[in-house]
Design a protein around this motif. Sequence first.
Motif, PDB file in Angstrom:
ATOM      1  N   THR A 124      -7.574  10.430   1.466  1.00 39.60           N
ATOM      2  CA  THR A 124      -7.198   9.477   0.421  1.00 39.60           C
ATOM      3  C   THR A 124      -6.158   8.460   0.895  1.00 39.60           C
ATOM      4  OG1 THR A 124      -5.544  11.043  -0.401  1.00 39.60           O
ATOM      5  CG2 THR A 124      -7.701  11.087  -1.444  1.00 39.60           C
ATOM      6  N   GLU A 125      -5.489   8.744   2.009  1.00 38.67           N
ATOM      7  CA  GLU A 125      -4.526   7.811   2.586  1.00 38.67           C
ATOM      8  C   GLU A 125      -4.673   7.846   4.103  1.00 38.67           C
ATOM      9  OE1 GLU A 125      -2.577   5.794   0.948  1.00 38.67           O
ATOM     10  OE2 GLU A 125      -2.822   6.609  -1.085  1.00 38.67           O
ATOM     11  N   CYS A 126      -4.414   6.699   4.737  1.00 37.93           N
ATOM     12  CA  CYS A 126      -4.525   6.648   6.187  1.00 37.93           C
ATOM     13  C   CYS A 126      -3.550   5.622   6.744  1.00 37.93           C
ATOM     14  CB  CYS A 126      -5.958   6.303   6.612  1.00 37.93           C
ATOM     15  SG  CYS A 126      -6.491   4.657   6.073  1.00 37.93           S
ATOM     16  N   ASP A 127      -3.323   5.727   8.033  1.00 34.86           N
ATOM     17  CA  ASP A 127      -2.445   4.780   8.709  1.00 34.86           C
ATOM     18  C   ASP A 127      -2.833   4.764  10.191  1.00 34.86           C
ATOM     19  OD1 ASP A 127      -0.467   2.936   9.132  1.00 34.86           O
ATOM     20  OD2 ASP A 127       1.150   4.410   9.289  1.00 34.86           O
ATOM     21  N   TYR A 128      -2.530   3.680  10.860  1.00 31.71           N
ATOM     22  CA  TYR A 128      -2.802   3.616  12.304  1.00 31.71           C
ATOM     23  C   TYR A 128      -1.757   2.742  12.980  1.00 31.71           C
ATOM     24  CZ  TYR A 128      -4.761  -1.087  11.734  1.00 31.71           C
ATOM     25  OH  TYR A 128      -4.930  -2.417  11.458  1.00 31.71           O
ATOM     26  N   TYR A 141      -4.301   1.794  22.931  1.00 35.56           N
ATOM     27  CA  TYR A 141      -4.386   3.038  22.173  1.00 35.56           C
ATOM     28  C   TYR A 141      -4.291   2.713  20.680  1.00 35.56           C
ATOM     29  CZ  TYR A 141      -3.860   6.260  26.126  1.00 35.56           C
ATOM     30  OH  TYR A 141      -4.065   6.983  27.276  1.00 35.56           O
ATOM     31  N   CYS A 142      -4.996   3.465  19.881  1.00 28.71           N
ATOM     32  CA  CYS A 142      -4.890   3.355  18.429  1.00 28.71           C
ATOM     33  C   CYS A 142      -4.697   4.756  17.864  1.00 28.71           C
ATOM     34  CB  CYS A 142      -6.133   2.694  17.838  1.00 28.71           C
ATOM     35  SG  CYS A 142      -6.067   2.551  16.030  1.00 28.71           S
ATOM     36  N   ASP A 143      -3.459   5.072  17.501  1.00 27.59           N
ATOM     37  CA  ASP A 143      -3.164   6.381  16.912  1.00 27.59           C
ATOM     38  C   ASP A 143      -3.474   6.347  15.416  1.00 27.59           C
ATOM     39  OD1 ASP A 143      -2.330   7.225  19.360  1.00 27.59           O
ATOM     40  OD2 ASP A 143      -0.182   7.032  18.953  1.00 27.59           O
ATOM     41  N   VAL A 144      -4.297   7.266  14.958  1.00 23.89           N
ATOM     42  CA  VAL A 144      -4.765   7.285  13.581  1.00 23.89           C
ATOM     43  C   VAL A 144      -4.264   8.558  12.885  1.00 23.89           C
ATOM     44  CG1 VAL A 144      -6.796   7.269  12.083  1.00 23.89           C
ATOM     45  CG2 VAL A 144      -6.808   5.962  14.224  1.00 23.89           C
ATOM     46  N   GLN A 145      -3.785   8.403  11.662  1.00 24.78           N
ATOM     47  CA  GLN A 145      -3.369   9.537  10.836  1.00 24.78           C
ATOM     48  C   GLN A 145      -4.136   9.485   9.513  1.00 24.78           C
ATOM     49  OE1 GLN A 145       1.060  10.207  10.830  1.00 24.78           O
ATOM     50  NE2 GLN A 145       1.070   8.176  11.769  1.00 24.78           N
ATOM     51  N   ALA A 146      -4.429  10.637   8.976  1.00 21.08           N
ATOM     52  CA  ALA A 146      -5.139  10.709   7.688  1.00 21.08           C
ATOM     53  C   ALA A 146      -4.571  11.865   6.878  1.00 21.08           C
ATOM     54  CB  ALA A 146      -6.636  10.900   7.911  1.00 21.08           C
ATOM     55  N   TRP A 147      -4.437  11.639   5.595  1.00 15.30           N
ATOM     56  CA  TRP A 147      -3.887  12.690   4.733  1.00 15.30           C
ATOM     57  C   TRP A 147      -4.346  12.504   3.297  1.00 15.30           C
ATOM     58  CZ3 TRP A 147      -1.079   8.575   6.616  1.00 15.30           C
ATOM     59  CH2 TRP A 147      -0.454   7.744   5.676  1.00 15.30           C
ATOM     60  N   THR A 148      -4.051  13.491   2.506  1.00 17.59           N
ATOM     61  CA  THR A 148      -4.266  13.429   1.066  1.00 17.59           C
ATOM     62  C   THR A 148      -2.992  13.935   0.402  1.00 17.59           C
ATOM     63  OG1 THR A 148      -5.730  14.095  -0.743  1.00 17.59           O
ATOM     64  CG2 THR A 148      -5.282  15.745   0.940  1.00 17.59           C
ATOM     65  N   SER A 149      -3.018  14.119  -0.901  1.00 22.94           N
ATOM     66  CA  SER A 149      -1.847  14.616  -1.622  1.00 22.94           C
ATOM     67  C   SER A 149      -2.320  15.312  -2.898  1.00 22.94           C
ATOM     68  CB  SER A 149      -0.891  13.471  -1.972  1.00 22.94           C
ATOM     69  OG  SER A 149      -1.495  12.578  -2.887  1.00 22.94           O
ATOM     70  N   LEU A 150      -1.422  16.079  -3.491  1.00 23.72           N
ATOM     71  CA  LEU A 150      -1.766  16.729  -4.754  1.00 23.72           C
ATOM     72  C   LEU A 150      -2.074  15.707  -5.836  1.00 23.72           C
ATOM     73  CD1 LEU A 150       0.882  19.612  -4.823  1.00 23.72           C
ATOM     74  CD2 LEU A 150      -1.535  19.751  -4.172  1.00 23.72           C
ATOM     75  N   TRP A 151      -1.336  14.595  -5.828  1.00 20.40           N
ATOM     76  CA  TRP A 151      -1.584  13.534  -6.815  1.00 20.40           C
ATOM     77  C   TRP A 151      -3.006  13.012  -6.689  1.00 20.40           C
ATOM     78  CZ3 TRP A 151       1.204  11.142 -10.731  1.00 20.40           C
ATOM     79  CH2 TRP A 151       0.670   9.938 -11.211  1.00 20.40           C
ATOM     80  N   ASP A 152      -3.437  12.733  -5.443  1.00 15.66           N
ATOM     81  CA  ASP A 152      -4.781  12.200  -5.239  1.00 15.66           C
ATOM     82  C   ASP A 152      -5.845  13.236  -5.571  1.00 15.66           C
ATOM     83  OD1 ASP A 152      -3.861   9.717  -4.405  1.00 15.66           O
ATOM     84  OD2 ASP A 152      -3.646  10.358  -2.330  1.00 15.66           O
ATOM     85  N   ARG A 153      -5.554  14.499  -5.304  1.00 14.13           N
ATOM     86  CA  ARG A 153      -6.547  15.534  -5.572  1.00 14.13           C
ATOM     87  C   ARG A 153      -6.712  15.798  -7.061  1.00 14.13           C
ATOM     88  NH1 ARG A 153      -5.143  20.236  -1.047  1.00 14.13           N
ATOM     89  NH2 ARG A 153      -6.085  19.188   0.755  1.00 14.13           N
ATOM     90  N   TRP A 154      -5.600  15.766  -7.786  1.00 13.04           N
ATOM     91  CA  TRP A 154      -5.637  16.171  -9.192  1.00 13.04           C
ATOM     92  C   TRP A 154      -5.712  15.005 -10.169  1.00 13.04           C
ATOM     93  CZ3 TRP A 154      -0.903  19.994  -8.779  1.00 13.04           C
ATOM     94  CH2 TRP A 154      -1.269  21.088  -7.971  1.00 13.04           C
ATOM     95  N   LEU A 155      -5.047  13.902  -9.833  1.00 10.77           N
ATOM     96  CA  LEU A 155      -4.862  12.849 -10.833  1.00 10.77           C
ATOM     97  C   LEU A 155      -5.524  11.527 -10.480  1.00 10.77           C
ATOM     98  CD1 LEU A 155      -1.070  13.514 -11.535  1.00 10.77           C
ATOM     99  CD2 LEU A 155      -3.024  14.347 -12.837  1.00 10.77           C
TER     100      LEU A 155
END
Length: 300
Positions: A124-128, A141-155
């Motif tokens: 639900t969220e990403c950054d590079y 180089y392109c460092d990529v991060q990906a994540w979610t959160s309780l807010w995104d999962r529930w609300l």
Amino acid sequence: MRNECNIIRDILPLYTENMVSPDTVSYVEQHLESCETCRREYEQAKEPGRAEEKTDAAPLLKLRKRMAAKKIQTVLLTAVFVAALLVSAFAVLDAPIYLPYSEGLVKAEPIGEGLRITFGEEVTECDYTIYPDPEGGSFYYCDVQAWTSLWDRWLSDSSGKLSCMVSPSEPYPVKAVYVPNDGSETVCFYGDTDYEGSIVLPRLSLGYYLFLAMAALAGTAVVWLLTKKNAGLRVWVERVGLYPVAYLVSHCIVSGFGTTSYSLPRDFFLIVFLSLLLYGGLLLAYGIWRLRQEMKEINQ
């Protein structure tokens, strides 16, 4: 008549400060018109400083004013702690939950001289971050991060896959590397099959700030013990000592009992912001508590 005069003289301090009801005002004014002795007492009570010198009601008048201020402080205290509760809820619900690498989590495809990166539905969220090869190679180089959160999962009602476009400043190839932020090795998912993974460590700064807050709290406790005979200074020491307490509570709310962070700017900003809110609330609560202590002493 004499009893009436005694009643009027008891009421005069409050009457002088306009702190009586309209019916009482009318009663006092009627008496003053017909009683020269009480009228002289009223004229003296109006003189600056005389009311406090001649009557025991002066402390009560001051206390009554402070009680009015207490009502305002109570309203402010409620507002501050509601705001702190909302910020705390946001800090917990919006905390990043970094996702480990898996097939289908992140993909890349060349688009012109750039690279399109697409994520799986669980992201639900990403950054590079894109940067040239530190060893001087003709690639990025392109460092990529990906994540979610309780807010995104529930609300959150967001749907669809996230994607981003990576465009290097020079027409060099790009090696896309996924950074899991969970203690496991990074994975190159585009551009180099011989890539050797590395482990990205979390930032440690939150631990230093936590130690400083604990040291500040211990220092104020020592000063508090040494200023036992100086009540005025002790009050200020108590007020100052409330901020380390607010910071420690804020740290526990935002980061739990951990001292490391993969999202240091976010966590540190939330801790400081929440600590300022809690500090303001603690100061208001401390002021109300001291006022209640003064009331008890007067009643005794």
